[in-house]
Design a protein around this motif. Structure first.
Motif, PDB file in Angstrom:
ATOM      1  N   TYR A  83       0.804  -1.221   0.000  1.00 24.06           N
ATOM      2  CA  TYR A  83       0.000   0.000   0.000  1.00 24.06           C
ATOM      3  C   TYR A  83       0.843   1.280   0.000  1.00 24.06           C
ATOM      4  N   ASP A  84       0.577   2.113  -0.976  1.00 27.20           N
ATOM      5  CA  ASP A  84       1.142   3.456  -1.047  1.00 27.20           C
ATOM      6  C   ASP A  84       0.234   4.326  -0.185  1.00 27.20           C
ATOM      7  N   THR A  85       0.744   4.765   0.948  1.00 23.28           N
ATOM      8  CA  THR A  85      -0.044   5.496   1.935  1.00 23.28           C
ATOM      9  C   THR A  85       0.415   6.947   1.968  1.00 23.28           C
ATOM     10  N   GLN A  86      -0.543   7.862   1.758  1.00 21.93           N
ATOM     11  CA  GLN A  86      -0.229   9.290   1.751  1.00 21.93           C
ATOM     12  C   GLN A  86      -1.263  10.031   2.580  1.00 21.93           C
ATOM     13  N   LEU A  87      -0.816  11.053   3.286  1.00 22.77           N
ATOM     14  CA  LEU A  87      -1.742  11.861   4.074  1.00 22.77           C
ATOM     15  C   LEU A  87      -1.113  13.197   4.416  1.00 22.77           C
ATOM     16  N   LEU A  88      -1.965  14.114   4.800  1.00 22.26           N
ATOM     17  CA  LEU A  88      -1.522  15.379   5.368  1.00 22.26           C
ATOM     18  C   LEU A  88      -1.840  15.349   6.854  1.00 22.26           C
ATOM     19  N   LEU A  89      -0.915  15.853   7.647  1.00 23.46           N
ATOM     20  CA  LEU A  89      -1.067  15.914   9.097  1.00 23.46           C
ATOM     21  C   LEU A  89      -0.951  17.365   9.525  1.00 23.46           C
ATOM     22  N   GLU A  90      -2.014  17.864  10.155  1.00 21.87           N
ATOM     23  CA  GLU A  90      -2.022  19.238  10.656  1.00 21.87           C
ATOM     24  C   GLU A  90      -1.973  19.190  12.171  1.00 21.87           C
ATOM     25  N   GLY A  91      -1.052  19.951  12.745  1.00 21.00           N
ATOM     26  CA  GLY A  91      -0.925  19.935  14.197  1.00 21.00           C
ATOM     27  C   GLY A  91      -0.096  21.105  14.691  1.00 21.00           C
ATOM     28  N   ILE A  92       0.397  20.958  15.920  1.00 17.28           N
ATOM     29  CA  ILE A  92       1.185  22.001  16.569  1.00 17.28           C
ATOM     30  C   ILE A  92       2.546  21.415  16.924  1.00 17.28           C
ATOM     31  N   ASN A  93       3.603  22.160  16.642  1.00 16.92           N
ATOM     32  CA  ASN A  93       4.977  21.741  16.963  1.00 16.92           C
ATOM     33  C   ASN A  93       5.342  20.394  16.336  1.00 16.92           C
ATOM     34  N   LEU A  94       4.903  20.164  15.100  1.00 21.97           N
ATOM     35  CA  LEU A  94       5.285  18.937  14.401  1.00 21.97           C
ATOM     36  C   LEU A  94       6.748  19.048  13.975  1.00 21.97           C
ATOM     37  N   ASN A  95       7.428  17.920  13.898  1.00 27.27           N
ATOM     38  CA  ASN A  95       8.832  17.913  13.536  1.00 27.27           C
ATOM     39  C   ASN A  95       9.088  16.797  12.523  1.00 27.27           C
ATOM     40  N   GLU A  96       9.572  17.173  11.340  1.00 23.53           N
ATOM     41  CA  GLU A  96       9.828  16.195  10.272  1.00 23.53           C
ATOM     42  C   GLU A  96      10.760  15.076  10.733  1.00 23.53           C
ATOM     43  N   ASP A  97      11.866  15.449  11.362  1.00 23.70           N
ATOM     44  CA  ASP A  97      12.859  14.450  11.768  1.00 23.70           C
ATOM     45  C   ASP A  97      12.311  13.492  12.818  1.00 23.70           C
ATOM     46  N   THR A  98      11.598  14.017  13.795  1.00 26.99           N
ATOM     47  CA  THR A  98      11.020  13.174  14.851  1.00 26.99           C
ATOM     48  C   THR A  98      10.008  12.195  14.261  1.00 26.99           C
ATOM     49  N   LEU A  99       9.147  12.692  13.381  1.00 24.55           N
ATOM     50  CA  LEU A  99       8.161  11.830  12.725  1.00 24.55           C
ATOM     51  C   LEU A  99       8.832  10.754  11.893  1.00 24.55           C
ATOM     52  N   SER A 100       9.807  11.149  11.110  1.00 26.84           N
ATOM     53  CA  SER A 100      10.513  10.207  10.246  1.00 26.84           C
ATOM     54  C   SER A 100      11.198   9.118  11.068  1.00 26.84           C
ATOM     55  N   GLU A 101      11.881   9.506  12.120  1.00 31.46           N
ATOM     56  CA  GLU A 101      12.570   8.534  12.979  1.00 31.46           C
ATOM     57  C   GLU A 101      11.578   7.577  13.641  1.00 31.46           C
ATOM     58  N   LEU A 104       9.796   6.181   2.543  1.00 31.11           N
ATOM     59  CA  LEU A 104       9.229   7.185   3.437  1.00 31.11           C
ATOM     60  C   LEU A 104       9.654   8.588   3.025  1.00 31.11           C
ATOM     61  N   LEU A 105       8.670   9.476   2.940  1.00 30.63           N
ATOM     62  CA  LEU A 105       8.903  10.909   2.765  1.00 30.63           C
ATOM     63  C   LEU A 105       8.087  11.629   3.826  1.00 30.63           C
ATOM     64  N   VAL A 106       8.729  12.530   4.548  1.00 25.37           N
ATOM     65  CA  VAL A 106       8.063  13.350   5.553  1.00 25.37           C
ATOM     66  C   VAL A 106       8.529  14.778   5.297  1.00 25.37           C
ATOM     67  N   VAL A 107       7.638  15.613   4.796  1.00 25.49           N
ATOM     68  CA  VAL A 107       8.012  16.990   4.452  1.00 25.49           C
ATOM     69  C   VAL A 107       6.951  17.974   4.926  1.00 25.49           C
ATOM     70  N   GLY A 108       7.406  19.125   5.381  1.00 19.42           N
ATOM     71  CA  GLY A 108       6.482  20.157   5.817  1.00 19.42           C
ATOM     72  C   GLY A 108       7.113  21.069   6.843  1.00 19.42           C
ATOM     73  N   ASP A 109       6.267  21.598   7.706  1.00 15.55           N
ATOM     74  CA  ASP A 109       6.740  22.488   8.763  1.00 15.55           C
ATOM     75  C   ASP A 109       6.064  22.103  10.075  1.00 15.55           C
ATOM     76  N   GLU A 110       6.160  22.968  11.075  1.00 17.62           N
ATOM     77  CA  GLU A 110       5.647  22.571  12.391  1.00 17.62           C
ATOM     78  C   GLU A 110       4.120  22.572  12.502  1.00 17.62           C
ATOM     79  N   SER A 111       3.427  23.003  11.457  1.00 15.20           N
ATOM     80  CA  SER A 111       1.961  22.970  11.509  1.00 15.20           C
ATOM     81  C   SER A 111       1.318  22.060  10.462  1.00 15.20           C
TER      82      SER A 111
END
Length: 85
Positions: free
Chosen positions: A8-26, A37-44
């Motif tokens: 399964y190719d799984t894709q989504l957008l995650l909206e939140g507060i103080n999100l961190n690409e590196d923490t999510l990826s790890e 795995l691709l995790v791209v964006g900013d803290e929101s």
């Protein structure tokens, strides 16, 4: 076309507060089986793309971090057979 180990190719957008690409990826890499795995964006707002056999686990995890939307889960095995994914 050679198929990978993950269906399964799984894709989504995650909206939140103080999100961190590196923490999510790890976290995803350490706790879920998959690849590409691709995790791209900013803290929101972060876009996640991941190939896995258990997309519901990624959705459940991400839903604990914020609001998930624009969810796309495509069956790459069906697509390789010429069917709608």
């Amino acid at each position: 076309m050679e198929l990978g180990d993950y269906r399964y190719d799984t894709q989504l957008l995650l909206e939140g507060i103080n999100l961190n690409e590196d923490t999510l990826s790890e976290y995803i890499t350490s706790n879920f089986e998959g690849d590409c795995l691709l995790v791209v964006g900013d803290e929101s707002l972060i876009k996640i793309h991941f190939h896995t056999n258990e997309p519901w686990l990624i959705l459940a995890y991400c839903s604990t971090l914020g609001e998930i939307f624009d969810i796309v889960i495509e069956d790459m095995f069906r697509q390789a057979d010429g069917k709608k994914g």
